[in-house]
Design a protein around this motif. Structure first.
Motif, PDB file in Angstrom:
ATOM      1  N   ILE A 121      36.150  30.166  42.090  1.00  0.00           N
ATOM      2  CA  ILE A 121      36.236  31.011  43.277  1.00  0.00           C
ATOM      3  C   ILE A 121      35.139  30.643  44.264  1.00  0.00           C
ATOM      4  O   ILE A 121      35.389  30.451  45.453  1.00  0.00           O
ATOM      5  N   CYS A 135      39.508  36.527  36.868  1.00  0.00           N
ATOM      6  CA  CYS A 135      40.878  37.032  36.939  1.00  0.00           C
ATOM      7  C   CYS A 135      41.596  36.732  35.633  1.00  0.00           C
ATOM      8  O   CYS A 135      41.846  35.566  35.309  1.00  0.00           O
ATOM      9  N   ALA A 159      43.107  34.343  42.301  1.00  0.00           N
ATOM     10  CA  ALA A 159      42.316  35.418  41.711  1.00  0.00           C
ATOM     11  C   ALA A 159      42.619  36.721  42.441  1.00  0.00           C
ATOM     12  O   ALA A 159      42.751  36.725  43.655  1.00  0.00           O
ATOM     13  N   SER A 160      42.734  37.787  41.695  1.00  0.00           N
ATOM     14  CA  SER A 160      42.997  39.129  42.226  1.00  0.00           C
ATOM     15  C   SER A 160      44.353  39.275  42.881  1.00  0.00           C
ATOM     16  O   SER A 160      44.646  40.272  43.520  1.00  0.00           O
ATOM     17  N   CYS A 201      40.615  42.848  39.162  1.00  0.00           N
ATOM     18  CA  CYS A 201      39.351  42.129  39.349  1.00  0.00           C
ATOM     19  C   CYS A 201      38.944  42.092  40.814  1.00  0.00           C
ATOM     20  O   CYS A 201      38.000  41.396  41.180  1.00  0.00           O
ATOM     21  N   GLU A 231      35.510  34.064  33.085  1.00  0.00           N
ATOM     22  CA  GLU A 231      36.801  34.347  33.696  1.00  0.00           C
ATOM     23  C   GLU A 231      36.712  35.624  34.530  1.00  0.00           C
ATOM     24  O   GLU A 231      36.284  36.663  34.049  1.00  0.00           O
ATOM     25  N   THR A 264      43.102  30.788  45.427  1.00  0.00           N
ATOM     26  CA  THR A 264      42.712  30.671  44.020  1.00  0.00           C
ATOM     27  C   THR A 264      43.624  31.469  43.102  1.00  0.00           C
ATOM     28  O   THR A 264      43.602  31.279  41.907  1.00  0.00           O
ATOM     29  N   VAL A 305      35.859  40.017  42.687  1.00  0.00           N
ATOM     30  CA  VAL A 305      36.094  38.955  43.664  1.00  0.00           C
ATOM     31  C   VAL A 305      35.408  39.301  44.981  1.00  0.00           C
ATOM     32  O   VAL A 305      34.797  38.446  45.622  1.00  0.00           O
ATOM     33  N   LYS A 340      34.690  32.236  37.758  1.00  0.00           N
ATOM     34  CA  LYS A 340      33.807  32.495  38.892  1.00  0.00           C
ATOM     35  C   LYS A 340      33.517  31.216  39.677  1.00  0.00           C
ATOM     36  O   LYS A 340      33.597  31.192  40.902  1.00  0.00           O
ATOM     37  N   ARG A 379      42.728  35.159  47.536  1.00  0.00           N
ATOM     38  CA  ARG A 379      43.932  35.368  46.732  1.00  0.00           C
ATOM     39  C   ARG A 379      44.896  34.209  46.904  1.00  0.00           C
ATOM     40  O   ARG A 379      45.445  33.685  45.945  1.00  0.00           O
ATOM     41  N   VAL A 420      41.278  32.588  36.361  1.00  0.00           N
ATOM     42  CA  VAL A 420      40.424  31.958  37.362  1.00  0.00           C
ATOM     43  C   VAL A 420      38.966  32.311  37.074  1.00  0.00           C
ATOM     44  O   VAL A 420      38.629  33.477  36.899  1.00  0.00           O
TER      45      VAL A 420
END
Ligand code: SRM
Ligand SMILES: Cc1cc2nc3c(=O)[nH]c(=O)nc-3n(C[C@H](O)[C@H](O)[C@H](O)COP(=O)(O)OP(=O)(O)OC[C@H]3O[C@@H](n4cnc5c(N)ncnc54)[C@H](O)[C@@H]3O)c2cc1C
Ligand code: SF4
Ligand code: FES
Lengths: 115, 813
Positions: free
Chosen positions: B434, B424, B455-456, B462, B422, B453, B466, B431, B450, B429
């Motif tokens: 991503i 995020c 993420a971040s 994170c 993981e 996904t 990312v 790896k 962002r 989310v």
């Protein structure tokens, strides 16, 4: 059309309900309406256009009425999805749609169609 | 209105990106026609390497499907190479005779691989590495032949060699210089890289130059001769010895070229109707060969094609990242050292880590890293921002994590993470997700990742991870924007700094005025810029600029914190963490009367009533108000809490009356809006039970007075507060902390906590104004008190002002 002609259309047209004065909804803001169909968010944009959406974000049900209104979009207060006020659709890349309701403004009064 | 005609020559990454940017801002301005020599829609050229390595397929790397052209009414001619531009008739003509008229022409013909002028260069089996056709030829050769030689050990050459080796070929890399990637790496890093590539089976000939390619019986290349005499078997020769801007067409049309089509800062060529972007363009003497700068050019060019006429391309600083899975190298800037440059070095050959950073005049000017490139993006940011690193110089080498980014779950190296790990924690989310999104959706920027996904996109802790994943997936195509010129959001080209300055210097007082003066691109901004503008206006022009509730996030508009289910939480202020039986009784009564489901002690020494219905809020506040309680602003970018310990009032070790000092500070700062939230603490002695070390302003009592610390943060990235000064009296604590906070209020960017503000401007800057200059300190303090005077409790207003009350009233039908 004014309110009087409206009454006659009731049996064919959707049921229009009088909501409030236009001025009671802040520009770039909204009001929440409790209805049998659940909470409805009624928005007013900078150009005094009015929109109504089910007050539930297609993401995780956030109350769209509490978001920030810009252009013809509202940003959901919970995780910032952007929802189009006209269609109820989420802006790409997010995917989802919330239900719309008909609204109109006449003589400074806001009407909402239910049913 | 008749639309103008825009023609694009070169259906590649820079040209099509320009069209995308143009369509975003002026979708209806042009009828667009595109000519591409290749028989494909626009694809992600940089991912040819993973395709060759067998990690992706060609279908995966298309960026703009044919549907995209159709949906945007773009006429696309693939497989048609333009052979002439008629500038008088304003027309382009393709080899097959197809022609198109233009009002504006965009040339984005990219570059051509440099083919060594040696005997045998035209033999079958001798290719370059530039496009899909080359990649297919290599894949095909790998399936039938054994020996490959790659000429040139730059990024392209090494990625080609790695891919061919993974496809089972026996690969030798011939390189003229004394070490590989000599333009991107110093010798030490290059040697380590070469060792690990050798461990993957690649062979190298350094300082070697090719004299001739020899044909075999079939007519196909069969060997390569080096100048020294050695002959290497070669059924495939890949020339990766460099690229040249593809300017033939432009030159023939009489457009001024000089190692590239010469353009100005608006990407215009010497013919004002003709623009050029990408690897074919020479801007201020530089031709770029990486995607990130080309995308910046695309943005500027689109802006001018759309006739906005703002935005200039000022050149880019680039960084390098090799895309060979499992190998991590990074370089940026000027890393070869030299006069007046200090080199800071860490070299652990056995551990496989090499880091060199070059510093000149307390600025980072270059970095090379091998093995551990965790901090690549951070160094690159420092370099681009030209940030003064004097204060962090002694631990610069140990990276950002050492300076404060604790990271999460101890993870700070993206390469070593499994695909299922993981990244995020907020949005769950991994790896793998991503990496997949970056490749399949053609993402290049942190913002893209962002959006796609998530993420971040929440707490941001994170972000570094990312960025690393992005960098290792798209190579040098990932370039973080220089934070100082980063636009506030997509609605404007202006940075936070520009906006602040304009509001002050041009005395802008309303959001529409500011948007008008600064040429906002959207009619009324968005949820990112409006709250920022609102803050800048009211903090710059207190009592003159009017607060705009509709430009505030719901928490600040409704003076309570929204919960996941749409209810709210109410946190009454408890000055300095102190309370009374009366207040507790009022809280208990409210909790019972309004059926508050959860009552909790917060991390900030007060009581939270969670789960209140919005239409009950004004009533709850009225009841609390009767007991003398006011808003705790637990929702705002504003003063939060002043945490205190018991201090010398009760404690056997106390040296100062910390409770009393805390209450004084909190009363002084009540209702203070700020770029981000502000938390204070006062401890009565160095045992520091109020945790002053992680507060925006932390005060620690000592026998002779108080120590003041600033810029601490206990949140996403734990940041220890820095010592500002020592003072004697309570009044001085108020003045110094007040002056510091006012400086932050005037100079901070929206959503910048004090620690981020300090790392941007430097503690020295603050000390000079707040500690060393008594006049400025007094003036700041006075401005703060002026801004705060007459502040009304927003909870009371909700009950007294009808417009404010409406926020809480529900309509019924
Ligand atoms: C209520 C409380 C948790 C608790 O039950 O204790 C809390 C709750 C929230 N915190 Fe916090 N924080 C609370 C103390 C803290 C503390 C501890 C402290 O203040 O001593 C911290 C770390 C100290 C610090 O800020 O330096 C803290 C660091 C954060 C952060 C990270 C800030 C940062 O700069 O890194 C966020 C996110 C943000 O503000 O962007 C956050 C954001 C939030 C939000 C407002 C998230 C949101 O936007 O909705 C939470 C609202 C929950 C809700 O449903 O009402 N909360 N939060 C605490 C309220 C204290 C108070 O009385 O006002
Ligand atoms: C294998 C490989 C790996 C790479 N890896 C990275 C990396 O990791 N990071 C990074 O940042 N960059 C990388 N690059 C570089 C990056 O791909 C280029 O910088 C980028 O594609 C240049 O964009 P462009 O639009 O200028 O040129 P191109 O993308 O090459 O597009 C130009 C197009 O114009 C067409 N054309 C040329 N002349 C004519 C004509 N007369 N008529 C019609 N069409 C014409 C060409 O056929 C081509 O399709 C890599 C490149 C390669 C080949
Ligand atoms: S209260 Fe703070 S730490 Fe807890 S879940 Fe919410 S934001 Fe996260
Ligand atoms: S609930 Fe609306 S964005 Fe998540």
């Amino acid at each position: 059309m004014n309110a009087a002609t409206l009454e006659q259309d009731l049996d064919v047209a959707p049921v229009w309900k009088r909501l409030c004065d236009l001025d009671e909804i802040p520009r770039l803001g909204s009001r929440v309406v409790k209805s049998a169909a659940g909470d409805i968010a009624v928005f007013r944009n900078a150009g005094d256009e009015i929109f109504a959406l089910h007050d539930k974000c297609p993401h995780k049900g956030g109350p769209l009425s509490q978001g920030i209104v810009h252009g013809t979009t509202v940003t959901c207060p919970l995780h910032s999805w952007k929802i189009d006020l006209g269609s109820g659709a989420a802006q790409a890349p997010d995917v989802g749609c919330t239900r719309r309701f008909k609204v109109k403004v006449e003589d400074g009064l806001v009407w909402l169609a239910l049913g | 209105m008749k639309r103008s005609k825009l023609v694009l020559i070169g259906n590649g990454m820079a040209g099509v990106r320009t069209l995308e940017e143009l369509l975003k801002i002026a979708p209806d301005m042009y009828d667009i026609t595109v000519f591409g020599a290749e028989p494909h829609p626009n694809y992600n050229r940089i991912l040819l390497s993973p395709v060759l390595a067998g990690e992706m397929t060609l279908q995966d790397i298309v960026l703009n499907e044919l549907d995209w052209y159709r949906d945007n009414n773009i006429v696309l001619h693939t497989g048609r190479k333009i052979s002439a531009i008629d500038r008088i008739k304003r027309k382009v003509i393709a080899e097959d005779g197809t022609a198109a008229d233009y009002d504006r022409l965009l040339i984005a013909t990219g570059s051509l691989p440099f083919i060594l002028p040696i005997p045998g260069k035209d033999l079958p089996g001798v290719i370059a590495y530039r496009d899909i056709a080359d990649t297919e030829a290599m894949i095909d050769a790998a399936a039938r032949h054994k020996h490959a030689v790659v000429i040139g050990a730059g990024l392209l050459g090494l990625e080609a060699a790695n891919g061919l080796a993974l496809r089972g070929m026996d690969v030798t890399v011939v390189h003229l210089a004394d070490w590989i990637m000599e333009r991107q790496l110093d010798k030490s890093a290059a040697d380590m890289l070469m060792q690990s590539l050798a461990a993957k089976g690649l062979k190298f000939r350094l300082g070697a130059s090719t004299s001739e390619l020899v044909a075999g019986e079939s007519g196909r290349v069969c060997a390569l001769k080096l100048k020294g005499g050695e002959t290497l078997p070669a059924d495939l020769v890949v020339m990766a010895a460099g690229i040249r801007p593809n300017v033939e067409l432009a030159e023939k049309a009489g457009i001024h070229c000089n190692r590239g089509i010469v353009v100005n800062d608006t990407m215009q060529t010497f013919d004002p109707r003709i623009y050029a972007v990408g690897e074919c363009a020479n801007h201020r003497g530089t031709v770029y060969g990486l995607v990130a700068p080309l995308f910046e050019q695309a943005k500027v060019c689109a802006n001018h094609l759309a006739m906005y006429g703002i935005g200039r391309y000022k050149g880019s600083v680039t960084s390098t990242k090799l895309k060979v899975t499992g190998i991590d190298v990074f370089s940026a800037g000027d890393f070869m050292g030299g006069d007046s440059v200090d080199e800071i070095l860490l070299h652990d050959p056995a551990g496989g880590v090499y880091k060199k950073i070059c510093v000149k005049d307390d600025k980072l000017v270059g970095a090379v890293m091998y093995g551990d490139t965790t901090d690549g993006a951070w160094y690159f940011q420092l370099l681009k921002d030209r940030q003064d690193i004097g204060e962090i110089r002694d631990h610069l080498m140990f990276g950002q994590s050492h300076i404060g980014d604790a990271g999460h779950a101890g993870q700070n190296k993206a390469v070593t993470m499994a695909d299922t790990a993981e990244v995020c924690g907020c949005n769950g989310v991994c790896k793998g997700t991503i990496v997949k999104a970056i490749k399949e959706q053609g993402l290049f920027t942190l913002d893209d990742v962002r959006k796609h996904t998530k993420a971040s996109s929440s707490c941001g802790s994170c972000t570094g991870l990312v960025e690393q994943i992005l960098a290792s997936t798209v190579g040098g195509a990932y370039q973080p924007a220089a934070s100082k010129d980063k636009p506030v959001c997509g609605c404007t080209e202006h940075s936070h700094g520009d906006v602040r300055t304009a509001i002050r210097e041009r005395k802008l007082l309303t959001i529409p005025d500011a948007m008008h003066a600064l040429e906002w691109k959207t009619p009324n901004g968005c949820a990112t810029c409006r709250p920022a503008l609102n803050y800048y206006l009211i903090s710059t022009w207190p009592h003159l600029a009017k607060d705009d509730p509709q430009s505030r996030f719901i928490n600040e508009r409704a003076h309570a914190n929204i919960q996941k289910d749409g209810t709210y939480s109410v946190v009454p202020r408890m000055w300095g963490g102190l309370t009374t039986p009366d207040e507790l009784r009022a809280i208990a009564d409210v909790a019972e009367k309004y059926r508050i489901p959860t009552v909790k002690c917060t991390g900030g020494q007060r009581i939270d009533l969670l789960g209140a219905k919005k239409d009950d809020l004004p009533k709850i506040w009225a009841d609390l108000g009767k007991a003398g309680m006011v808003s705790g602003h637990a929702y705002g970018k504003s003063l939060r809490t002043v945490k205190t310990c018991v201090g010398s009032e009760h404690c056997r070790f106390g040296t100062q009356r910390s409770m009393d000092m805390g209450v004084k500070l909190e009363k002084m700062l009540f209702g203070m809006w700020s770029p981000h939230k502000v938390k204070l603490a006062v401890s009565g002695c160095p045992r520091n039970c109020a945790e002053s070390g992680i507060k925006d302003v932390g005060v620690i009592g000592v026998d002779s007075g108080y120590e003041i610390y600033v810029g601490g943060n206990g949140g996403i990235k734990t940041e220890v507060a820095e010592f500002l000064c020592k003072v004697k009296s309570d009044e001085e604590v108020k003045e110094y902390s007040g002056a510091f906070l006012q400086l932050y209020r005037e100079e901070g960017f929206y959503l910048e906590r004090t620690c981020h503000y300090l790392s941007r401007v430097g503690l020295d800057h603050v000390k000079k104004i707040v500690v060393e200059d008594a006049t400025q300190r007094a003036a700041l303090y006075e401005r703060l008190l002026y801004a705060l005077q007459d502040y009304e409790d927003p909870w009371a207003e909700a009950n007294t002002k009808p417009a404010a009350r409406r926020e809480f009233e529900i309509l019924e039908v």
